[in-house]
Write an enzyme that holds these catalytic residues in place. Sequence first.
Site, PDB file in Angstrom:
ATOM      1  N   GLY A   1      -6.178 -11.150   3.522  1.00 14.58           N
ATOM      2  CA  GLY A   1      -6.336 -12.608   3.585  1.00 14.58           C
ATOM      3  C   GLY A   1      -6.631 -13.091   4.995  1.00 14.58           C
ATOM      4  CB  SER A   2      -6.331 -16.502   6.398  1.00 11.18           C
ATOM      5  OG  SER A   2      -7.015 -17.097   5.334  1.00 11.18           O
ATOM      6  CB  VAL A   3      -3.638 -11.942   8.811  1.00  9.54           C
ATOM      7  CG1 VAL A   3      -2.391 -12.672   8.397  1.00  9.54           C
ATOM      8  CG2 VAL A   3      -3.965 -10.848   7.806  1.00  9.54           C
ATOM      9  CG  MET A   4      -8.196  -9.432   7.500  1.00  7.61           C
ATOM     10  SD  MET A   4      -7.564  -8.112   8.544  1.00  7.61           S
ATOM     11  CE  MET A   4      -9.054  -7.270   8.990  1.00  7.61           C
TER      12      MET A   4
END
Lengths: 98, 662
Positions: B283-286
């Site tokens: 998810g958005s941690v990337m």
Amino acid sequence: MKQLWTELKPFVSVVLLIATLFSLVLFKMEVRRMGYSVLKATKEVQQLKDQNRLLTMEYARLTRPEHVRHYAVSRLTLNDARNGQIIQLTGQKIALPQ
Amino acid sequence: MKSRILLLFSFMLTLWIIVLMRGAVIQIFPNERLASLKRRQFETSIQIRARRGAILDRNGKELAASVPSFSLFADPKLIQNPNAVASRLAKTLKMRKSDLIKHLRVKHRRFVWLRRQLPEKQMTEIRDWNEPGLGFLEESKRIYPNGSLMAQTLGFVGADGRGLEGLELQFDKQLRGGFKDVLLPRDARGRPLLPNGRLFTDVPDGSDVQLTIDAELQFILEQELQTAFEHHHAERAMGVILDPKTFEILAMATIPTFDLNDPQRYSIEIKRNRPVADAFEPGSVMKTFLMSSALEKHVIRPSSRYDIEGGRIKVADRWVADAEKPSVRFMNATEILARSSNVGATKIAFDLGAENLYESLLSFGFGQKTGVDLPGESKGIVNPLPWRQHLLSNISFGHGMTATPLQIAAAYAAIANGGVLKTPSIVKGFRNNEKQVVPAGDTAQVRTIVDSVTDNTLKLMLSAATGEQATGVNARIPGYPVAGKTGTAQKIDPVHGGYFANAYISSFVGMVPVQDPRYVIYIALDDPKVGHHGSEAAAPVFAKVAQFAVRRAGVPPVLISEQNVLANNEVPARPQPRELTSIEKLQKRALADLNKEKEQDSDNNQFPNLMGLSLREAIARVKDKSTNVYVRGHGWVARTVPAAGSNWLPGRPVTLILENPD
């Protein structure tokens, strides 16, 4: 005197030989006796090592974080510190060194 | 007569010569049969078993260790009365008599195990019965004093003492040590005759393995994950704490966990070390790595503006949308990261290009094993180029690829470490029999990924991601600036393909304190049913764990807030009091009365000071508040539990410790 010594020589030799043989036997016995003492001592060392291991594990069990926390909260009525209760001293580390 | 004497003498001499010759033949020429007879009669073979080494945390606390135990066996043929023996054993061993009888009546076998790994006390009791047909073999029993702490990472051993899972398996060779077979002469009573007393003490024990894990941090991580797991009704929870300077793993947890002292009771699913073995869409941690690459290639600056198009954009034949409709039309790159805009990330990814993003992800270690010294590591998936437009868009916000929690934590640790990625490690060293620690080897420096300017810019952008309007606001800690990113990934449906309708993996990964990061913490909750966003489920867990970690490490706070006493002693000047209005005066008075009441309550809850009082006087002071008063020693009160002035609930037990001044 010289003649007496000459006559005693074989006897003294035999006595010395027998004494030497006896000494050898005695030394052998002593070595064996000490072997038994060493065996007993090593068994004791092993037992003490085992006991030490058991006590170490008992200590580890008693000091596990979960147990310490439970004890602190339930027996010593301690609570988690809130932000306002923590005072950081100037330039010093008040927590335990890591 | 003389000839007879000579004949007899010759005969006797011949006999003697024959006897001597035979003796010489026996002594000089090898004879296997006689040699084995001699061995059986005069020699004894002793096998000295090596103790399995302990597993210790970074401070030397035992996480796993072996203690001696005794396994009971029977020779059914020698047991005269199986019924009576089974009755006695059932009582002592707390086993069912029928089970024991079943074993004792198998007459065609000469060896059956009755019970493995008994403590010494039970062994002594049974041995004192002198029951023929019962015997003991000394074995080693593996004990995990912390129960379920770090269960999946530590692993466990089988009944034969060999490692089956986790670190127990990975370092089985070092932990196990060797066996020592000693052949000794024995006396007529069968006692070994020791040529060397050190034979028994110089046992080739296994080495102790010292980990980089901090047991207390591990406990706090597990405790907070457990609380979040229950609160959010999640399927599971995971966490990793890394030291970004050394890439040492300080804690690694998976919830639910299991009791290592009884691993057979649990399913294989629970025993999986998920932070290493499970790769999922993060998810958005990337988005952080997208920004890193875009900054490094000078595609964007933190202030570069993008049209968010109302939080919805068409990529090829599919729509990409933000989780929440944005309130603004334009966002700069920092805001795209802080508010986790998928549309913004897609646009930056298109500007950056698939090749650059692919290269960046590989350089951060995605799609390959980190090389950590743990078994079963997954490398995750980063699809090779070429990427279609919608795959590039998906990868820009952490879908269409998979990564393990450890990979993500290591990649963030690289950002925290000035752009240098190293191999994460969990073993600090091996402690041999002389208690000397042999280091496991320096953590290999893998590569420098981004330059320091990009790295510092990225840290600032990540700090903004925990700002007031940002998704990571719940990860903030009073006094300590936090940089980090939330992630809320849709969960893949492995059976039907695509994604589950309402299942997410909520995560937060961050570093603290951002100006000199000491900890990188990754938290993930798998399928939380209550509050599925990373900001709701994972960020608060991060805040609690990080707060404990920095406080415990003695990291001084740097942000000015009313809740902290600052390092520089700069007390802000108090504003001059102005004249209060009549309503404010009334409010102040009511507040003062309330505080007074609170103070009185708090006084009642404080334990009185009883030092120096006699036993009678002390009991008179506490008898109204507690009837459970325990007394230790004689004389006058020297100490009390609880201590004077500490919080105390009436009715709780009180211990008075008396000492005589003389």
